[in-house]
Design an enzyme around this catalytic site. Sequence first.
Site, PDB file in Angstrom:
ATOM      1  N   ASP A 161       0.843  -1.199   0.000  1.00 55.93           N
ATOM      2  CA  ASP A 161       0.000   0.000   0.000  1.00 55.93           C
ATOM      3  C   ASP A 161       0.876   1.246   0.000  1.00 55.93           C
ATOM      4  OD1 ASP A 161      -2.328  -1.417   0.059  1.00 55.93           O
ATOM      5  OD2 ASP A 161      -2.679  -1.203   2.205  1.00 55.93           O
ATOM      6  N   ASP A 170     -11.876  11.578   5.909  1.00 50.89           N
ATOM      7  CA  ASP A 170     -11.900  10.178   6.356  1.00 50.89           C
ATOM      8  C   ASP A 170     -12.383   9.238   5.245  1.00 50.89           C
ATOM      9  OD1 ASP A 170     -14.537  10.850   6.558  1.00 50.89           O
ATOM     10  OD2 ASP A 170     -14.635  10.707   8.760  1.00 50.89           O
ATOM     11  N   ASN A 171     -12.208   9.674   3.996  1.00 51.49           N
ATOM     12  CA  ASN A 171     -12.474   8.788   2.864  1.00 51.49           C
ATOM     13  C   ASN A 171     -11.173   8.272   2.278  1.00 51.49           C
ATOM     14  OD1 ASN A 171     -15.307   8.910   2.727  1.00 51.49           O
ATOM     15  ND2 ASN A 171     -15.193  10.943   1.806  1.00 51.49           N
ATOM     16  N   GLN A 180     -15.217  11.189  16.392  1.00 46.62           N
ATOM     17  CA  GLN A 180     -14.861  11.474  14.998  1.00 46.62           C
ATOM     18  C   GLN A 180     -13.406  11.950  14.872  1.00 46.62           C
ATOM     19  OE1 GLN A 180     -17.196  10.319  13.135  1.00 46.62           O
ATOM     20  NE2 GLN A 180     -16.210  10.865  11.204  1.00 46.62           N
ATOM     21  N   ASP A 183     -11.113  -4.897   6.471  1.00 42.81           N
ATOM     22  CA  ASP A 183     -10.162  -6.012   6.599  1.00 42.81           C
ATOM     23  C   ASP A 183      -9.935  -6.345   8.071  1.00 42.81           C
ATOM     24  OD1 ASP A 183      -9.861  -5.879   3.863  1.00 42.81           O
ATOM     25  OD2 ASP A 183      -7.968  -4.785   3.923  1.00 42.81           O
TER      26      ASP A 183
END
Length: 350
Positions: A23, A135-136, A294, A305
């Site tokens: 990643d 947070d995407n 948040q 995962d």
Amino acid sequence: MSTRKKIALSENTLFGMGNPLLDISAVVDKDFLDKYGLKPNDQILAEEKHKALFDEIVQRNKVEYHAGGSTQNSVKIAQWMIQKPHKVATFFGCIGADRFGEILKKKAEEAHVDAHYYEQNEEPTGTCAACITGDNRSLVANLAAANCYKKEKHLDLDSNWELVKKAKVYYIAGFFLTVSPDSILKVAKHASENNKIFCMNLSAPFISQFFKEPLMKVMPYVDILFGNETEAATFAKELGFETDDIAEIAKKTQNLPKENTKRQRVVVFTQGKDDTVATVGEKVTMFPVLDIDQNDIVDTNGAGDAFVGGFLSALVQEHALEECIRAGHYAANVIIRRVGCTFPETPDFH
């Protein structure tokens, strides 16, 4: 699945097979997403137009490299939750003979996962660009070597198949359907014929849309199916369920044809911060996730995962479904506080 008890785990009890990817994560802006035609929250396979994206993201400031790939993440988290003995989790996948491949090997070893990679020279080790905005996260996977997994060159080898036979629980993410459906079927049939537990994940909307045929070939062997709310909705649409009610989708999915009738299929759909939906016997039950501020959410990449990893760690210990879900919620809650699918030294789960 019986109630909580301590069972002595042996090596290679949990088997995972999938796409080992490195990643590459970086915080980007909306312009970057628009330039490459990306949605803020999605998983796709890289196309020609994304080639430059990989070069560009590496040039950005603060790039992080983490061992990734959906299935590999999950078995790693399961091993972390279990702690001892080491190598309860086995992982198969294909890498290149290169620096990124060496990193993946090192990371698997550090995580005490018994990774047996098929190494080849045709393609470099696969990468996944995690483009983070708020947070995407938008994931673009360049499978490369991961796409070169060969059943006859790896899975069928006696020494490797012996490791498959040692396992009691199997987990393969839907992503691997694009690579080697034959390998999946061989493992799934072995599990079914020996009354072991075979788990799968819907993984991404594109799997149900474009790989529906191989997915539905494996479905009769699936004992536990995971997915999130978007994947569940796409799956329902592709199968003509004619409902967008998630509980009803879970129920209809549970009732799809099944080979091993000794085990009723369990369907588990996560919904981010909303309740996790699971079929428990004839009922569909909602399980609230752990509260989190948040501001404590750093990166939701890997939350799904991690949920599966936590779930599997309880499953191999033969805990009840409720316990498995609780373990999944715990693991996901830990992972979203950190960048990438990484975790602290030890879990604090009771």
